[in-house]
Design a protein around this motif. Structure first.
Motif, PDB file in Angstrom:
ATOM      1  N   MET A   1       0.846  -1.175   0.000  1.00 31.35           N
ATOM      2  CA  MET A   1       0.000   0.000   0.000  1.00 31.35           C
ATOM      3  C   MET A   1       0.890   1.236   0.000  1.00 31.35           C
ATOM      4  SD  MET A   1      -2.718   1.222   2.865  1.00 31.35           S
ATOM      5  CE  MET A   1      -3.839   2.511   2.451  1.00 31.35           C
ATOM      6  N   LYS A   2       0.522   2.206  -0.770  1.00 27.97           N
ATOM      7  CA  LYS A   2       1.215   3.488  -0.806  1.00 27.97           C
ATOM      8  C   LYS A   2       0.259   4.564  -0.332  1.00 27.97           C
ATOM      9  CE  LYS A   2       4.098   2.586  -4.834  1.00 27.97           C
ATOM     10  NZ  LYS A   2       4.433   3.056  -6.183  1.00 27.97           N
ATOM     11  N   LYS A   3       0.783   5.466   0.490  1.00 30.68           N
ATOM     12  CA  LYS A   3      -0.047   6.571   0.953  1.00 30.68           C
ATOM     13  C   LYS A   3       0.853   7.762   1.255  1.00 30.68           C
ATOM     14  CE  LYS A   3      -3.877   7.659   3.945  1.00 30.68           C
ATOM     15  NZ  LYS A   3      -4.807   7.179   4.932  1.00 30.68           N
ATOM     16  N   VAL A   5       1.269  10.932   3.581  1.00 30.84           N
ATOM     17  CA  VAL A   5       0.816  11.481   4.855  1.00 30.84           C
ATOM     18  C   VAL A   5       1.713  12.669   5.187  1.00 30.84           C
ATOM     19  CG1 VAL A   5       0.427  11.015   7.308  1.00 30.84           C
ATOM     20  CG2 VAL A   5       0.074   9.187   5.633  1.00 30.84           C
ATOM     21  N   ASP A  11       5.287   3.531   1.886  1.00 32.50           N
ATOM     22  CA  ASP A  11       5.038   2.441   0.941  1.00 32.50           C
ATOM     23  C   ASP A  11       5.438   1.121   1.588  1.00 32.50           C
ATOM     24  OD1 ASP A  11       4.878   0.664  -1.167  1.00 32.50           O
ATOM     25  OD2 ASP A  11       6.076   1.878  -2.540  1.00 32.50           O
ATOM     26  N   TYR A  46       0.957   0.111   9.550  1.00 28.46           N
ATOM     27  CA  TYR A  46      -0.048  -0.196   8.534  1.00 28.46           C
ATOM     28  C   TYR A  46      -1.147  -0.929   9.283  1.00 28.46           C
ATOM     29  CZ  TYR A  46      -2.318  -2.803   4.785  1.00 28.46           C
ATOM     30  OH  TYR A  46      -3.245  -3.348   3.930  1.00 28.46           O
ATOM     31  N   ARG A  54     -11.190  -0.968   5.331  1.00 27.55           N
ATOM     32  CA  ARG A  54     -10.187  -0.054   4.799  1.00 27.55           C
ATOM     33  C   ARG A  54      -8.868  -0.247   5.544  1.00 27.55           C
ATOM     34  NH1 ARG A  54     -13.067   4.690   7.775  1.00 27.55           N
ATOM     35  NH2 ARG A  54     -11.813   4.768   9.638  1.00 27.55           N
ATOM     36  N   SER A  56      -5.117   1.781   6.734  1.00 27.95           N
ATOM     37  CA  SER A  56      -4.557   3.103   6.970  1.00 27.95           C
ATOM     38  C   SER A  56      -3.081   2.987   7.312  1.00 27.95           C
ATOM     39  CB  SER A  56      -5.315   3.831   8.085  1.00 27.95           C
ATOM     40  OG  SER A  56      -5.265   3.099   9.277  1.00 27.95           O
TER      41      SER A  56
END
Length: 87
Positions: A1-3, A5, A11, A46, A54, A56
């Motif tokens: 997952m990439k996010k 913030v 990542d 994570y 979901r 986060s």
């Protein structure tokens, strides 16, 4: 997952997984947390919740990462990451 913030990229595919913890209910994972270390040395969690449907990513500092490992992992994981604390 990439996010992204606070303007920083997190990542899970390029970070190192330190350890994980999860709760199971029945035959399915209900809630899980994975602690990661970025190449820069920053830590993040994570979090995957089956109920919230979901995932986060939450950046944390070194002290919070140490607390997480002390709570959910064993002394060997802590020692690999930071060495053993004094008695």
């Amino acid at each position: 997952m990439k996010k992204i913030v606070n303007g920083k990229l997190y990542d899970t595919s390029t970070a190192t997984e330190v350890d994980s913890w999860w709760e199971k209910g029945g035959t399915y994972q209900q809630y899980g947390e994975w602690l990661y270390r970025k190449q820069s040395g920053e830590y993040f969690l994570y979090i995957d919740s089956y109920f919230a449907d979901r995932c986060s990513i939450i950046p944390i500092n070194v002290e919070k990462a140490k607390e997480w490992v002390a709570k959910y992992s064993d002394a060997d994981i802590y020692a690999e990451e930071w060495g053993l604390p004094k008695e």
